[in-house]
Design a protein around this motif. Structure first.
Motif, PDB file in Angstrom:
ATOM      1  N   ALA A 106       0.830  -1.210   0.000  1.00 55.89           N
ATOM      2  CA  ALA A 106       0.000   0.000   0.000  1.00 55.89           C
ATOM      3  C   ALA A 106       0.858   1.251   0.000  1.00 55.89           C
ATOM      4  O   ALA A 106       0.542   2.244  -0.675  1.00 55.89           O
ATOM      5  CB  ALA A 106      -0.920  -0.018   1.220  1.00 55.89           C
ATOM      6  N   ALA A 107       1.967   1.207   0.749  1.00 54.26           N
ATOM      7  CA  ALA A 107       2.876   2.358   0.770  1.00 54.26           C
ATOM      8  C   ALA A 107       3.468   2.607  -0.609  1.00 54.26           C
ATOM      9  O   ALA A 107       3.558   3.754  -1.075  1.00 54.26           O
ATOM     10  CB  ALA A 107       3.980   2.113   1.793  1.00 54.26           C
ATOM     11  N   LEU A 108       3.888   1.530  -1.283  1.00 49.69           N
ATOM     12  CA  LEU A 108       4.440   1.660  -2.635  1.00 49.69           C
ATOM     13  C   LEU A 108       3.406   2.229  -3.600  1.00 49.69           C
ATOM     14  O   LEU A 108       3.699   3.133  -4.404  1.00 49.69           O
ATOM     15  CB  LEU A 108       4.918   0.293  -3.119  1.00 49.69           C
ATOM     16  N   THR A 109       2.174   1.737  -3.516  1.00 54.15           N
ATOM     17  CA  THR A 109       1.123   2.183  -4.424  1.00 54.15           C
ATOM     18  C   THR A 109       0.794   3.657  -4.218  1.00 54.15           C
ATOM     19  O   THR A 109       0.634   4.414  -5.188  1.00 54.15           O
ATOM     20  CB  THR A 109      -0.149   1.333  -4.225  1.00 54.15           C
ATOM     21  N   ILE A 110       0.698   4.078  -2.980  1.00 55.32           N
ATOM     22  CA  ILE A 110       0.413   5.486  -2.681  1.00 55.32           C
ATOM     23  C   ILE A 110       1.530   6.377  -3.214  1.00 55.32           C
ATOM     24  O   ILE A 110       1.289   7.425  -3.838  1.00 55.32           O
ATOM     25  CB  ILE A 110       0.235   5.680  -1.164  1.00 55.32           C
TER      26      ILE A 110
END
Length: 488
Positions: free
Chosen positions: A140-144
């Motif tokens: 999720a951190a990478l996607t954001i």
């Protein structure tokens, strides 16, 4: 990618998830609703929900990233993830449903008539769940960061907030609706963009780089040991995943549990075609992504890079929505399974205990995710599978199929597998890839046999501890029920 498009995709998925979760609140009243959806979930619904929670960050982003880096060596991941469900169908699904348990610790306590086994199993299940949640939050951190430019921690925190709201609202019954919706969203979010890309490249290829790079990273192919060890981890690890196993408790009977597993096999087989296609297309037409230090982002970046324009932005938004759904669905499934364990063993059970345990189950791994760096998603989840295969799986398989299992053997096996595999994982984290021998980087090939061997040897040495309830419990596990009329 246009940041506004990414934010819009995340907001829509979050609102849809919350709305479906709050709908579940209207029909979630009893403790059974919160823990196992009152055991009334039909096969198609349950199969879709299992697909929703099982297809995690590793499946949605990581498989494509590994294929981009390693080519055919990475194909063992989708093969192992899917074949693990065949083993579930053959060895676990129906007996586990017949056990009548709410959680894995419930099963081990009933099978071995031992509170000590329950406590050790609870610790192991919580450890597995938290280890599995952390890669979801990293994804999720990478996607954001890729899609919106916001700080990475915002993605992890957003997942935890939405999951807590959904799980606290309606428990397992609510999560079933949410995860079924999210499976079909994930499948659509992968299938539509990659088919659009393939048809575009086949039509004119103007947006593509010439497919001249066969091995963009120059990585040496994996040897036989690494491939065998990975398969052992994925096949046996699937049998012990707490968020997957708890799903079988929601089926009406063992017959429907088997039907559910068979449907899941079909759904997974279709799904894994698409991340594999992303990896192959990226390897041929966008090899620079392999050298960019973010191979897990290939699914997020390919539509914008190969299509471009408004169409590329819209396809990227769809992929971002599917990725966020992957993080939400897997994390929510893990939080539900952990909340069931923690609430019963620490907080005395009940709906209030379940809700408090759900918050604890989500917040603790958030702290670890924020303080740690993201690794290759599929690789890190593969290590969690190895840990699960070395701890939960031996007790579960032997508990279902071997009458000679004792509480002492079960505890010894779980501790042995946990220490050996956990030690290998710690070594790899501290020393890094360069300082980790191949047999520690992929430990399942020796930690899983060691756990099974210790479990059997200690059980044979403590035959006097075979519980007197063994015959009754084994009869219950292996006596088929009469299928419900609606299931015929």
């Amino acid at each position: 990618m246009n940041p506004a498009v990414g934010v819009m995709a995340l907001v829509i998925v979050s609102l849809a998830t919350a709305a479906i979760g709050f709908y579940g609140l209207r029909i979630s009243r009893t403790t059974g609703d919160f823990y196992v959806a009152s055991r009334t979930v039909r096969p198609w619904w349950n199969a879709s929900a299992i697909g929703g929670e099982y297809l995690s960050a590793a499946s949605f982003l990581g498989v494509a990233g590994l294929i981009l880096l390693s080519g055919t060596d990475a194909l063992w991941f989708p093969v192992g993830y899917t074949a693990g469900y065949l083993m579930l169908l053959l060895f676990v699904a129906a007996p586990l449903r017949r056990s009548g348990a709410y959680t894995i610790p419930d099963f081990t306590e009933a099978r071995l008539d031992s509170r000590a086994v329950r406590r050790v199993t609870s610790v192991v299940v919580v450890a597995v769940g938290w280890l599995y949640i952390v890669p979801q939050l990293h994804g999720a951190a990478l996607t954001i960061r890729i899609s919106t430019g916001l700080p990475a921690w915002v993605g992890s925190a957003a997942v935890v907030v939405v999951v807590c709201l959904t799980v606290v609202a309606g428990g397992m019954r609510s999560i079933t609706f949410v995860q079924a919706f999210q499976f079909w969203l994930k499948l659509t979010a992968l299938a539509v963009p990659v088919l659009f890309i393939v048809f575009t490249l086949a039509g004119d290829g103007e947006a593509a780089v010439a497919p001249a790079v066969v091995n963009p990273t120059g990585l040496a192919p994996a040897g036989p040991y690494q491939n065998i060890s990975l398969l052992v981890a994925l096949l046996f690890g699937t049998l012990g995943l707490p968020h997957v196993l708890v799903r079988f408790y929601t089926n009406p009977d063992g017959h429907s549990a088997r039907r559910t597993t068979l449907i899941v096999l079909g759904l997974l087989s279709v799904f894994y075609l698409f991340p594999t296609a992303y990896g192959l297309v990226g390897r041929m037409f966008a090899p620079e992504l392999a050298r960019s230090g973010q191979p897990d982002a290939v699914v997020l970046l390919l539509p914008g890079q190969l299509i471009g324009g408004t169409a590329g932005d819209l396809l990227s938004a769809l992929v971002v929505a599917g990725a966020f759904a992957a993080f939400l669905s897997t994390t929510s499934g893990l939080v539900v399974s952990l909340a069931g364990v923690i609430s019963q063993d620490v907080l005395g059970g009940g709906v209030r205990g379940f809700r408090l345990a759900a918050v604890v189950s989500a917040v603790v791994p958030l702290g670890f995710a924020v303080m740690s760096d993201s690794l290759a998603l599929a690789g890190s989840v593969g290590l969690v599978f190895a840990f699960t295969a070395s701890t939960v799986c031996p007790v579960l398989l032997l508990g279902i199929w071997w009458r000679g299992l004792t509480d002492a053997g079960a505890i010894a096996g779980m501790v042995t597998g946990g220490v050996l595999c956990g030690g290998a994982m710690v070594w790899g984290t501290v020393m890094g890839a360069a300082g980790t021998p191949f047999w520690l980087a992929q430990p399942a090939a020796w930690t899983v046999p060691a756990a099974f061997a210790v479990t059997v040897l200690v059980s044979r040495a403590t035959k006097h501890r075979i519980p007197r309830t063994m015959a009754r419990v084994m009869t219950r596990l292996h006596t088929p029920e009469r299928p419900l009329a609606t299931e015929r």
